[in-house]
Scaffold this active site. Structure first.
Site, PDB file in Angstrom:
ATOM      1  CB  SER A 190      28.723  14.472  15.212  1.00  0.00           C
ATOM      2  OG  SER A 190      29.362  13.557  14.326  1.00  0.00           O
ATOM      3  CB  CYS A 196      20.454  18.377  17.906  1.00  0.00           C
ATOM      4  SG  CYS A 196      18.752  18.203  17.335  1.00  0.00           S
ATOM      5  CE  LYS A 198      24.048   2.702  12.124  1.00  0.00           C
ATOM      6  NZ  LYS A 198      24.556   2.892  13.549  1.00  0.00           N
ATOM      7  CD  GLU A 200      26.036  19.313  19.373  1.00  0.00           C
ATOM      8  OE1 GLU A 200      24.803  19.398  19.462  1.00  0.00           O
ATOM      9  OE2 GLU A 200      26.618  18.693  18.454  1.00  0.00           O
ATOM     10  CG  PHE A 213      23.202   8.668  21.802  1.00  0.00           C
ATOM     11  CD1 PHE A 213      22.774   9.136  23.033  1.00  0.00           C
ATOM     12  CD2 PHE A 213      24.207   9.381  21.147  1.00  0.00           C
ATOM     13  CE1 PHE A 213      23.315  10.289  23.588  1.00  0.00           C
ATOM     14  CE2 PHE A 213      24.757  10.520  21.700  1.00  0.00           C
ATOM     15  CZ  PHE A 213      24.308  10.982  22.931  1.00  0.00           C
ATOM     16  CD  GLU A 258      26.941   2.101  17.308  1.00  0.00           C
ATOM     17  OE1 GLU A 258      28.087   2.570  17.211  1.00  0.00           O
ATOM     18  OE2 GLU A 258      25.990   2.462  16.583  1.00  0.00           O
ATOM     19  NE  ARG A 259      27.483   6.163  21.408  1.00  0.00           N
ATOM     20  CZ  ARG A 259      27.912   7.413  21.319  1.00  0.00           C
ATOM     21  NH1 ARG A 259      27.177   8.388  21.844  1.00  0.00           N
ATOM     22  NH2 ARG A 259      29.048   7.696  20.723  1.00  0.00           N
TER      23      ARG A 259
END
Length: 499
Positions: free
Chosen positions: A226, A281, A173, A384, A149, A176-177
């Site tokens: 993640s 990140c 893919k 994190e 996202f 979805e957020r």
């Protein structure tokens, strides 16, 4: 309520699974759209359609594929404002930050214009008696990308650009957020001349991910997210015979030496630690000043800068420093980790827990936090946080400082601020981390170099963008050819040993 779609065979297509994910406006906390979550059958159908479209695209010569990339660059520049606004509306980042998101993806597409050169093989004339040898780089077929996202334009472009330039069909893919920008990118590629079916955007959750990983047609998978999910996708993808590259979490340290320009270092830390609300990140989340005096000077420089940060919705103007985090769950996780830092004995120098924004009380805003005297056993150091929280770990020496970064399980990015060339060279040489900055706080490489972390930040042998991306999305075929030379009676076609 807006209902979003998948993008299949050059068309926006309604989802048929009956399952949806809420897409929030992070500034208000309101649900602004519903994103369809694909079933396994929907994903399998999209992959099958991509497999049908890929051979013709793979047979298109690299120069013509590169011309599509040229047009994509033009269209991304044309639609920059529209893309940035859509990105900010769903993600929450400021408009300048959203434009940077698109721009860093665009730069990878610019690099992909060089596909004709990057796909050249090798040739040896006269490898043996009448024997020539040459290699070809050929597309894998259908490949997939599973993207996060936090960069809904940049990372999809990092994945799809090289994959398509190499002649593959690509299944995206996205998260979805914030799925709107990836759908917009697909339409841009179509306008640029990409044939229908070569790029499919299928929204979904774990069911869609597993469908990708278990479908025999998909030859390679790239992932960013993640570390636990990266490890899962890497293991399951490899188990199913796919080529896989996965990039996971990070805990990026910035070492501040006693000779560093403290104003420069403090400015760098504020931008790298709090930009995009820390949802990067490559964010710097750990400052490591060397020596007590250096630490005191650094904290003294940081506090007024952090207290002046302007937090608000992207609609408030371009002078906003950062916006909300992406969901209410993300906000709560950040605040829980902040509380753990207090409970475990860290000193909270700047406390953003009570931050409220008038008119946006239900938004997912998190005030800036600064911790001092953090130790390596604390949760805020080990995990994190992915939020606007900077931890300061005081080191007594350069060796202790570099040891902190080297001993951490993550190895995505790191930086050192110093005027000492010897220290900088030693740091760059010894550090066991994939991307290193010297007086640069967020050392994201330019598009023609490769991006990738070490240790638990990266799984796989090849990195993102740069030359590695063209290696990842192609396989090498080597041809040995013998043509009899001279006038002979009959022919000898046995492979003779070389003299």
């Amino acid at each position: 309520m807006q209902e979003l779609h998948h993008y299949i065979n050059g068309q926006l297509v309604k989802g048929s699974s009956g399952r949806f994910a809420d897409v929030f406006n992070p500034a208000t906390g309101e649900v602004q759209a519903k994103c369809p979550l694909a079933s396994r059958n929907e994903m399998d159908a999209a992959i099958a359609a991509a497999a049908e479209a890929q051979p013709a695209w793979g047979a298109t010569n690299p120069q013509r594929r590169a011309r599509v990339m040229m047009k994509v660059v033009d269209l991304l520049n044309r639609d920059m404002d529209k893309l940035a606004e859509a990105l900010s509306r769903e993600h929450g980042k400021t408009i300048p930050d959203a434009k940077g998101d698109v721009q860093r993806g665009l730069e990878v597409i610019e690099f992909c214009i060089g596909a004709p050169h990057l796909l050249k093989g090798e040739y040896t004339d006269g490898a043996g008696p009448g024997i020539d040898m040459y290699s070809m780089r050929q597309p894998l077929g259908v490949v997939a990308g599973i993207t996060p996202f936090n960069f809904p334009a940049m990372i999809p472009l990092w994945k799809m650009g090289p994959a398509l330039a190499c002649g593959n069909a690509f299944i995206l893919k996205p998260s979805e957020r914030d799925p709107s920008v990836p759908l917009m990118l697909a339409e841009i590629f179509k306008e640029a001349g990409l044939p229908d079916g070569v790029l499919q955007v299928v929204n979904g959750d774990k069911e869609a991910v597993d469908a990708i990983l278990e479908n025999e047609t998909v030859q390679a998978v790239g992932f960013v997210g993640s570390t636990p999910i990266a490890a899962y996708i890497y293991a399951k993808g490899c188990e199913n015979g796919k080529r896989v590259q996965c990039f996971g979490g990070a805990k990026n340290h910035m070492i501040v030496m006693p000779d560093a320009d403290m104003d420069q270092a403090a400015d760098a830390l504020v931008g790298a630690g709090y930009g995009a609300a820390g949802e990067r990140c490559m964010a710097i989340s750990v400052a490591v000043p060397v020596g007590e005096e250096t630490a005191d000077r650094l904290i003294e420089a940081l506090v007024p800068r952090i207290e002046k940060l302007k937090v608000g919705p992207y609609t408030a103007g371009n002078d906003i420093d950062y916006g909300p985090v992406v969901t209410g769950a993300a906000k709560q996780n950040i605040l829980n980790l902040v509380q753990s830092g207090i409970d475990q004995g860290a000193e909270l120098v700047v406390d953003g827990r009570d931050f409220k924004l008038q008119g946006y009380e239900d938004g997912f805003f998190v005030g800036p936090h600064l911790f001092d005297r953090v130790t390596p056993d604390m949760d805020i150091y080990r995990k994190e946080i992915f939020g606007p929280v900077l931890s300061t770990v005081r080191a007594a020496s350069y060796e202790e400082a570099i040891g902190l970064a080297m001993d951490h399980e993550y190895g995505n990015g790191t930086a050192i601020f110093t005027r000492d060339g010897d220290a900088a060279r030693d740091f760059a040489s010894r550090i066991n981390i994939g991307m290193v900055g010297i007086n640069v706080p967020i050392p994201v490489p330019l598009a023609y170099h490769t991006f990738g972390g070490w240790k638990k930040s990266g799984f796989g042998d090849l990195n993102q963008h740069g030359p590695d991306s063209f290696k990842f999305y192609t396989r090498t075929k080597t041809v040995t050819a013998r043509w009899p030379s001279g006038i002979k009676e009959g022919g000898e076609f046995n492979f003779k040993a070389m003299d």
